[in-house]
Enzyme design. Structure first.
Site, PDB file in Angstrom:
ATOM      1  CD  GLU A 310      -2.642  -1.290   2.599  1.00 53.93           C
ATOM      2  OE1 GLU A 310      -3.795  -1.683   2.424  1.00 53.93           O
ATOM      3  OE2 GLU A 310      -2.228  -0.885   3.696  1.00 53.93           O
ATOM      4  CB  CYS A 402      -8.167   3.638   7.686  1.00 51.68           C
ATOM      5  SG  CYS A 402      -7.695   2.868   6.137  1.00 51.68           S
TER       6      CYS A 402
END
Lengths: 639, 639
Positions: A310, A402
């Protein structure tokens, strides 16, 4: 320590700003009315709130999870910002209730983490590399500060000060203290907020400790892995670059690893440079800014080219379809650039903020406010997706959630990014209709903006002073703007921007008016030739908004579309499309893909093209209609 | 069953063909002198031979592995082919020794597999989906047939007939028999070879059973997974498309899954269509040919766009850097097309064979013959590799070593692919200097070729007959050739090819000579516009050879190179470079990448170019010099 760094300007807080435009104000309303309640429902459903009761016992379903406090915290933060501009007893009471649960969940020593209290109570602080304890603490601190600022209530702030005091007792260079730091930076920037709010210098020192200790040898993550009986070499991500702990922070020259972690660390590093006047730390920030924004950032402000970590890969490696470009990472970059801006009022940073805001951040939420993107690639095609992954669409929720509360807190707090003030200057960073109340030249100055930005380049600024005063009104000339004119009370004022801002220094009187007129044509944007993914391609931009083609407008297989360099493109405001906005149209070309030619995979005949009327829409608005392909970087024909 | 399929032509076997050219003959010598011994050393080292002794006991290191017999078998097959053209007592004796071990390893019931004899003796045939038992058996059968044909010895053939008889007793539609088939096709094509060699129709029927049973419901792999106590849904590849068992073979319309498995299955399917005259099976093959060669094949003949399944994805999804394009898959496609060719003498199939041979297969082995590629991507750049994977270089060996012995057997048996014969025709498929002895028109006809193919397009064919005879000499006009002339004994003969072959029917006398002159210019090749990865790009081809740029000649960052459509390109034979061959040169352009512009990641200024003298080398020869970037599809400027 050098003291040449001074806070050149201070952000004007949310409480002194109003937003009354047709772009952001409706989004803030959707955020309040749809997004915040939708996230709350999910937090309830998934057990984010329930787990605070600490009633989970082994054998029961749905145990507390290590991330959850951070997700709840970002929602509390979003609600708090929203309460600043739109007070509401019901929401405030709901916060009180949740804060009550947090207070009860806090252990006698100050520790506060449901997972390590009821699921693995013996494992507190044993895996800083992976377990996110300090990360969760950091988000709760940010929530506490926002809640205090919004409501004046110390309830959560007190809880978090106790927790921070406990953390301060556990971590540090002293005897018996752990010389560790979190695998996911966040606590560092949060402690600085807590320091600024409480004035307690221990929080600043603890933040400094975490930042300075990071990446030192012998490596803390090696040591704690061995203490757990693990081989440090078994770390799945293989390198501590994943968490920006491969080197001491001051020695880091390239943005590496997990992009959100990087951004939160760089935020704290910048804060520390500012708070401590540390020049070498600032140089680190500037080097990292260049690494990210000159070599490793998508045109949308998205960052992170690799799915697996990521995060960042290598210079100019910016593949479009496999871009990760997590919404949270663009938010992190936005937050970091805002901090850089308060060290040096340089439009380069504001340009990146705006690039993120109107593109890679805003793409993360649907127009309806209740669906989200975690990843924000710059191209999607069924050709690749059929096999490579499930088709990418906005989702109502994510297992790791998130992004939704993160974008909610950004939208709710947008007012805090528009203005800045100093003794001598009133500064307008972002053009958003509404007003800010600034403290300049020893008095209260109200700056009012009237504008249709980002669709129109005219911004009318009205200044209200208590009394005539000599100060500078600094207006940003965005990097995308190649031609601007300015008048002050109808008289031309030369536009000679210094580092992206034109400064109008004069005696200002109540009712004085400056009108900035920025030419806002459709721009063809090219990537640096080292960006292999975009060779022969062009992106379309108008003002700060990046455009894309969607299958729903243009048919799928968008790689067939070719834009002659000489094609005439037209901008058109469509009030009923995608929440209202400017679309781009024109007659371009499309490669012929007839059935006969379908037979031939390779031939000596170059592709032929036929006229094609295309329509591009703002990138942020993609996947709000029928599903289909999407493309930002369009094949360009130079002929 | 329809009988309209007839074997239109028969391949001329290796034993009747000589290769005496400057391209393949040296490669065959390297194969004999370097590759085959190098593979043998590895097989010894890794325990491929040792494990046949069945002396491994639990607790000992290096247990037998489920793939190893297949790798050893391909090496035996390669050695056998080599013995046909270059008999050698030492190698033959070595084969005898290894065959002795195989014979001793064979169980009383005929079973022959070291892993399931000593490591998991109770698990024979319990996991056909994954365990490769029948796959290994198939390669051993191919080796046995090759060994028998080369030496006349029945030693291995008898072993494998016993094994095949045992397999035939275990599998089939009868009561108590398993209705299973192998997750990795191979046994099917091997059994047909065994049938053709022994005349035993049970082997043909068993092959038919395996092909026809494949993909039927209830699914065998589901049943056997449940019998093992597993959940079939836990299969890692998620879909049985991975092994082409998602549907009955006749119902398959698209090439899917693991590319090598697909090719071996399609080989057997084509063989069965030919042997049984089954039209619908042939239609399946033709549909699958179109799927592979019209929509899912790289310009190099490589197949398999996805690393995870080492296989096919979707139509036109042909990414260059992440291409898998396993050497074995290109070999499988070559073998399949050769089978298609003997149903219909259509140059489309030969074109694909040649595309594979000179590109995607030959790239799999170093010029020195002792280093191999498993994957054959069409672009390599440090920019992506730094992060994405270890830099790709030829390796001496692979943990899964299917490719090295596979390419060794192809090179050793190349003679078998050059000629074909029928009662009425002598057919030349591939242009390779040397000769073939054909049975045509009731007599022995020697066809001699003199040519510098692939570097030159002139092929002089001399025919030697025993007596004057009327037959057709069919010469292939390759798909890449856009202009050819032909003379017979100095007289012009019209080149009017039918399905890729010109047929010269006349009375042929000893010494008659046909001269085919193919124009062999440098060609610019374009991919179908649906191949998104290649939009705006061109590949260079000359004759059957695809070219690439290498960093060692052109500097890295090859995405900066741009080829104007009007650029003059020149071919030059370089005898001392990369084993000797034609390179392509010319003055083209390269995007300016100056330090100043390095600062700007996105701008409204299109790239500028400066003149650049480039050199392209045959793709097959890349990574034989200094390491660096590589690129097949070059950015083209139309202007």
């Amino acid at each position: 320590m050098s003291s040449s760094i001074i806070r050149q300007l201070s952000p004007v807080p949310l409480s002194r700003v109003t937003i009354q435009d047709s772009f952001w104000a409706p989004r803030q309303e959707i955020n309040r009315r749809i997004t915040i309640p939708a996230i709350y429902r999910r937090l309830k459903e998934t057990g984010h709130i329930e787990q605070l009761k600490l009633e989970w016992k082994p054998g029961m379903p749905n145990p507390p999870h290590i991330f959850r406090e951070s997700e709840l915290a970002k929602w509390i933060e979003a609600v708090s910002y929203s309460l600043v501009t739109h007070p509401g007893e019901k929401l405030e009471a709901l916060l009180d209730e949740i804060i009550g649960l947090l207070a009860k969940a806090q252990q006698p020593d100050g520790y506060l983490n449901a997972y390590f209290t009821v699921v693995e109570p013996g494992k507190r602080w044993m895996n800083l590399r992976d377990a996110h304890e300090l990360y969760c603490a950091g988000h709760l601190v940010e929530a506490a500060v926002a809640h205090y600022n919004a409501t004046g209530k110390r309830s959560l702030l007190d809880v978090m000060c106790r927790y921070a005091d406990y953390i301060d007792s556990v971590f540090g260079p002293g005897p018996g203290q752990k010389r560790g730091y979190c695998g996911h930076p966040e606590i560092e920037l949060a402690l600085i907020k807590l320091y600024c709010t409480t004035g307690e210098p221990r929080y600043l020192r603890l933040s400094q400790f975490f930042v300075e200790e990071r990446g030192k040898q012998p490596h803390y993550f090696d040591q704690e892995a061995r203490a757990r009986g693990e081989n440090p070499a078994d770390f799945w991500a293989k390198s501590y670059a994943y968490s920006q702990s491969h080197l001491p922070v001051r020695a880091q020259t390239e943005a590496v690893g997990h992009a959100v972690r990087a951004m939160y660390l760089y935020c704290a590093t910048t804060d520390l440079a500012l708070e401590t006047g540390d020049e070498t730390l600032l140089q680190t920030c500037e080097r990292l800014y260049e690494s990210v924004c000159h070599r490793r950032m998508y045109v949308t402000g998205g960052i992170g080219s690799d799915h697996n970590i990521e995060g960042f890969t290598s210079d100019y490696d910016l593949p479009n379809e496999s871009a990760y470009a997590e919404t949270c990472a663009a938010i992190g970059l936005f937050l970091w650039m805002h901090r850089m801006l308060h060290i040096a009022c340089d439009g380069r940073y504001t340009d990146v903020m705006e690039r993120c805001l109107f593109n890679g951040i805003l793409s993360g939420i649907s127009l309806t406010g209740d669906r989200f993107f975690y990843e924000n690639p710059l191209a999607v095609s069924r050709q690749r997706e059929i096999f490579w992954r499930d088709p990418l669409h906005r989702q109502e929720w994510y297992a790791v959630a998130c992004c939704p509360p993160n974008i909610a807190r950004v939208i709710a707090s947008l007012g805090a990014y528009i203005y800045a003030e100093s003794d001598t200057d009133a500064i307008v960073h972002l053009y958003v209709q509404g007003s800010g109340t600034l403290h300049v030249a020893g008095q209260k100055v109200i700056v009012r903006q009237a504008t249709q930005y980002p669709w129109d380049g005219v911004v009318k600024i009205t200044v209200e002073t208590e009394r005539s005063a000599n100060f500078g009104l600094k207006l940003r000339i965005p990097g995308w703007c190649r031609h601007a004119t300015l008048t002050v009370n109808g008289q031309a004022w030369a536009v000679a921007p210094d580092r992206g801002y034109v400064r109008i220094q004069r005696f200002w009187n109540a009712g004085d008016e400056a009108v900035l007129t920025m030419a806002i044509p459709i721009e063809r944007v090219y990537a640096h030739p080292q960006v292999a993914a975009n060779r022969g391609c062009v992106a379309l931009q108008r003002g700060p908004v990046i455009y894309c083609l969607e299958g729903v407008d243009n048919g799928d297989n968008l790689h067939l579309v070719a834009l002659p360099r000489t094609a005439t493109l037209e901008a058109q405001f469509e009030k009923d499309l995608l929440g209202g906005g400017v679309t781009i149209h024109g007659e371009v070309l499309r490669a012929v893909d007839s059935q006969t030619e379908m037979q031939i995979l390779y031939s000596t005949v170059p592709p032929t093209y036929q006229p094609f009327y295309f329509k591009a829409v703002p990138y942020y608005a993609w996947d709000n209609r029928d599903t289909g392909d999407m493309l930002v970087w369009i094949h360009e024909l130079e002929a």
